[in-house]
Write an enzyme that holds these catalytic residues in place. Structure first.
Site, PDB file in Angstrom:
ATOM      1  N   TYR A  53       0.877  -0.979   0.102  1.00  0.00           N
ATOM      2  CA  TYR A  53      -0.033   0.142   0.005  1.00  0.00           C
ATOM      3  C   TYR A  53       0.719   1.239  -0.087  1.00  0.00           C
ATOM      4  CZ  TYR A  53      -3.720  -3.382   1.560  1.00  0.00           C
ATOM      5  OH  TYR A  53      -4.425  -4.325   1.880  1.00  0.00           O
ATOM      6  N   HIS A 111       0.785 -11.737   1.788  1.00  0.00           N
ATOM      7  CA  HIS A 111      -0.406 -10.871   1.243  1.00  0.00           C
ATOM      8  C   HIS A 111      -1.260 -11.794   0.166  1.00  0.00           C
ATOM      9  CE1 HIS A 111      -1.507  -6.401   0.185  1.00  0.00           C
ATOM     10  NE2 HIS A 111      -2.594  -7.352   0.072  1.00  0.00           N
TER      11      HIS A 111
END
Length: 282
Positions: A53, A111
């Site tokens: 992010y 992730h």
């Protein structure tokens, strides 16, 4: 009744707040800082970020500046899906640890089981190496729990077969009409908490007429109904918002959806069919 301070208990006994504040697609700098600061100000105690992010430093700064005791905030970050080596995992965790600068992480997740540019490709062997590193990070005491994200049943079984420490969390795409029952059932049978990312289908379900009609019945917003739905199914939703009003509203979930309405929601067709779907899960 669920509030932002109610918790689930992970398999190792660690408590995790039932509602998280997601920061995907929130740009670094003032936007991420202010969003997290506002979330903490109105009562959220669970913040979710990721190296991918690119906002970890802003998130960490907001946490440090909040004036809230570190032990009272649950913080999650994630290893990039592209990282598929033991050494790379250790290095990326070090980078995340430095960027957040908050003494320790509460939860660290892999992730994805594949690089995002290669969704659906097989990396079983590499994921075993990654999980070996995740276990070492856990043993170091710098993170209190470890888990995965976007892993289907096969991916979970692959890392669990030789694992000394099983994943404690699987964070998957989940919303009304897209509930990934195979993964959820397997996870629950193996004491793995399922977190719901994109629980509003990135806004895609907000205009669904059937969900809107049910929300009206309860006097709540569509978003509130969709988040409460996740909690009553035993999942942990991670709503994302940048406006103060939405941040506040998304935590107001002190109502109960009746059993017959939960049945209707659980049997609805996809409420956001045009939304991105992870084809490897389903």
């Amino acid at each position: 009744m669920a509030t932002v301070t109610d918790t689930y208990k992970l398999s190792n006994g660690i408590e995790i707040p039932k509602i998280g504040f997601g920061t995907w697609q929130i740009p670094a700098g003032d936007v991420a800082y202010n969003s997290v600061a506002n979330a903490l100000k109105v009562g959220y105690r669970h913040i979710d970020t990721a190296k991918a992010y690119a906002n970890e430093a802003s998130v960490g700064q907001a946490i440090r500046d909040s004036g809230i005791d570190r032990k009272d905030i649950f913080v999650t970050s994630k290893l990039p899906g592209e990282t598929k080596t033991y050494d790379g995992t250790l290095a990326d965790f070090d980078a995340t640890f430095k960027a957040l600068d908050i003494d320790y992480l509460d939860l660290y997740l892999v992730h994805a089981p594949w690089p995002w540019s290669q969704i659906g490709t097989n990396h079983d062997k590499e994921n075993v190496d990654v999980w070996r590193a995740m276990q070492e990070i856990y043993k170091s005491g710098r993170v209190k729990a470890i888990g995965v994200s976007n892993f289907n049943v096969h991916d979970l079984q692959n890392v669990m077969q030789d694992a000394e420490i099983a994943p404690m969390v699987d964070q998957i795409q989940y919303y009304v009409g897209f509930t990934e029952p195979k993964i959820v059932d397997f996870a629950k049978k193996n004491n793995i908490l399922v977190e719901a990312y994109s629980p509003l289908a990135t806004g895609g379900l907000l205009n669904n007429e059937d969900v809107a009609a049910m929300a009206k019945k309860y006097g709540v917003s569509v978003a509130q109904l969709a988040l409460r739905f996740c909690i009553q199914n035993g999942l942990l939703p991670l709503p994302k918002a940048t406006s103060a009003a939405h941040i506040e509203a998304n935590k107001e979930l002190d109502f109960t959806i009746q059993d017959e309405d939960m049945d209707k929601l659980n049997n609805m067709p996809d409420t956001a069919p045009s939304h991105f779907h992870n084809a490897t899960q389903g």
